[in-house]
Design a protein around this motif. Sequence first.
Motif, short mmCIF file in Angstrom:
data_model
loop_
_atom_site.label_atom_id
_atom_site.label_comp_id
_atom_site.label_asym_id
_atom_site.label_seq_id
_atom_site.Cartn_x
_atom_site.Cartn_y
_atom_site.Cartn_z
N ILE A 303 4.94 -0.71 -18.76
CA ILE A 303 5.88 0.59 -18.78
C ILE A 303 5.17 1.58 -17.13
N THR A 304 4.59 1.28 -16.74
CA THR A 304 4.60 2.02 -15.32
C THR A 304 5.25 1.57 -13.64
N GLY A 305 6.17 0.32 -14.45
CA GLY A 305 7.03 -0.28 -13.71
C GLY A 305 8.02 1.37 -13.88
N PHE A 306 8.47 1.49 -15.96
CA PHE A 306 9.41 1.77 -15.78
C PHE A 306 9.64 3.25 -15.34
N VAL A 307 8.60 3.68 -15.46
CA VAL A 307 8.18 4.97 -15.14
C VAL A 307 8.83 5.20 -13.16
N LEU A 308 7.75 5.10 -12.84
CA LEU A 308 7.56 4.41 -10.63
C LEU A 308 9.26 3.92 -10.84
N ASP A 309 10.56 3.37 -11.29
CA ASP A 309 12.00 3.23 -11.66
C ASP A 309 12.40 4.54 -11.48
N LYS A 310 12.08 5.56 -12.87
CA LYS A 310 12.54 6.74 -13.36
C LYS A 310 12.47 7.82 -12.07
N THR A 311 11.00 7.71 -12.38
CA THR A 311 10.32 9.27 -11.01
C THR A 311 10.09 9.18 -9.47
N HIS A 312 9.72 7.92 -9.12
CA HIS A 312 9.02 7.39 -7.80
C HIS A 312 8.08 8.44 -7.55
N LYS A 313 6.94 8.66 -8.65
CA LYS A 313 5.70 9.33 -8.49
C LYS A 313 4.66 8.08 -8.15
N TYR A 314 4.49 7.57 -7.29
CA TYR A 314 3.59 6.87 -6.81
C TYR A 314 2.42 7.61 -7.12
N LYS A 315 2.07 7.98 -5.74
CA LYS A 315 0.49 8.83 -5.79
C LYS A 315 -0.02 9.26 -6.90
N GLU A 364 3.69 -1.02 -5.14
CA GLU A 364 4.22 -0.38 -4.92
C GLU A 364 3.98 1.47 -3.95
N PHE A 365 2.84 1.66 -3.91
CA PHE A 365 2.48 3.29 -3.27
C PHE A 365 1.78 2.46 -1.99
N ALA A 366 1.70 1.50 -1.68
CA ALA A 366 1.27 0.83 -0.22
C ALA A 366 2.54 0.16 0.64
N THR A 367 3.51 -0.39 -0.81
CA THR A 367 5.36 -0.70 0.23
C THR A 367 5.72 0.25 0.79
N GLU A 368 5.41 1.63 0.12
CA GLU A 368 6.30 2.64 0.48
C GLU A 368 5.59 3.05 1.60
N ILE A 369 4.41 3.19 1.64
CA ILE A 369 3.31 3.71 2.91
C ILE A 369 4.36 2.79 4.06
N THR A 370 3.83 1.54 4.16
CA THR A 370 4.33 0.81 4.71
C THR A 370 5.22 0.25 5.11
N SER A 376 5.13 -9.49 0.91
CA SER A 376 4.01 -10.44 1.03
C SER A 376 2.52 -9.73 1.77
N THR A 377 3.08 -9.81 3.53
CA THR A 377 1.67 -9.48 3.92
C THR A 377 0.97 -7.96 4.00
N VAL A 378 1.57 -7.05 3.26
CA VAL A 378 1.43 -5.50 2.03
C VAL A 378 0.39 -6.40 1.46
N THR A 379 0.63 -6.81 0.26
CA THR A 379 0.47 -7.16 -1.10
C THR A 379 -0.88 -7.96 -0.30
N GLY A 380 -0.60 -8.54 0.62
CA GLY A 380 -1.72 -9.90 0.52
C GLY A 380 -3.02 -9.35 1.37
N PRO A 428 -2.45 10.15 1.96
CA PRO A 428 -1.19 11.40 2.35
C PRO A 428 0.06 10.24 1.65
N ASN A 429 1.23 11.08 1.07
CA ASN A 429 1.98 11.42 -0.26
C ASN A 429 3.58 10.65 0.74
N ILE A 430 2.97 9.13 1.09
CA ILE A 430 4.28 8.63 1.96
C ILE A 430 4.82 7.92 1.65
#
Length: 450
Positions: A303-315, A364-370, A376-380, A428-430
């Motif tokens: 559900i979170t995946g679908f919500v994020l694809d629709k809204t992009h409200k990660y933080k 996903e929020f980490a990927t957005e920030i970085t 894979s490095t960020v997730t690691g 910060p919401n980056i």
Amino acid sequence: MTINEKIVLQTEKPAIRVYGKRWLILIIYIAYATLSTLQWVEYSIITNVVSKYYHVSASAVDWTAMSFSIMWPILVFPASFIIDKMGLRVAGLIGAFTTALGAVIKIFSIGENLFGVLLAGQIVVAASQIFILSLPPKIAVTWFKPEEVSKVCSLGIFGMTLGSAMGFLIPPMIVHDSDNLDDIAYDLKTMCWGLAFIIAPVALTVVFYFPAEPPHPPSQTMFEERENRKNVTTKVFVESIKTLLQNKAFMLHTLCYGCIVAIFSSIGTLLNQFILSYFPGAQEDAGRMGLVMILTGMVGSVITGFVLDKTHKYKETAFIIFLLSAVAIVGFALALELNSKWMVYLAIGIFGFFVTAYMPAGIEFATEITFPFPESTVTGILMASSQMLTVIITVILGIVIDKFGTLFCLLFMAGVLLVGTVLTLLTPNILNRQAAFMKEKYCQFTPIKQ
């Protein structure tokens, strides 16, 4: 060809294509991620039986699960370099075959004095997870359209949580408590051989069909990432790690992610002890409660995946989930205190829904920030920090259980989640990746006039 025609060709976008077989790639990943994560709580969910058979303490059995946390900080950077430099196929092969190798080693652990062999097998499987659990965002951007990325990441995490669910469910069904150690040995042998038998064909599938990348990228952003990967060297990789570790927003978010995953992992490791302290003899209930926690979490993550694809409200999504997870674990503690099994099942289901739903949002929020650093490095780094915190928190919780009991242990967990909630609010919401996708969507490529 005229000069203008050459200029037009140079400014055109590269060939962008999305392939139908991307879903098969995702299914293969889910299959071997499931069989790897299944082994995380394989022994800790039957702590009382394993402790009896091998003549070791409950704390020693806890290390069969905590070994997964120990391996992350040791191997995360070498594994991330291999994934960034060599791609998905190499990571898939290493992950699948080390998972299979660990399962085979555990076949030889049946014997009352062979707990060390069991632990060695767990450590090998733990090493495999560094090449597995970092891949969902990498698979998403390598094979899928930008508007599919969040839901695909959540489906990849679905494989991890499905494996955890099976890890809670299957061992208590196969390995039964008994005063006859030969009966326990037979059950353990059945479990080990069965797991190895199932893993073998999945590992072979990765060999024959798990390509590094599609012939053409699914987006302009992915095309640029391919070009950047050609320039990955040890020096470039080390510099990128330094840059990530100096990113204050990312490091703050990494701490938040580590808090919630550490609490989730600690619950999985200690659930058998929690439940038996209130419901003696309820070993199978502990497994089923863990299953409920994971199953509701699988729903929450999708559900979170679908919500994020629709809204992009990660933080915003991460903050709400964090807060509700803290409330849910207090509810779990209350249900145990009331000694009501149905309330415990309900409370741990709600907790599982929210805490697992956080994982795709956090990644996903980490990927957005970085962005544009490799996913894979960020997730690691996220996973390594969470696993280090898991070891620290699980050890502390083991001490708290011994001295103060389960209730204080759960209240301590709620306190950690509340701290994470506040830190999420301060992050910060980056949204760098969304900015890149929007630029790709609306930027018009026009020839340069002579």
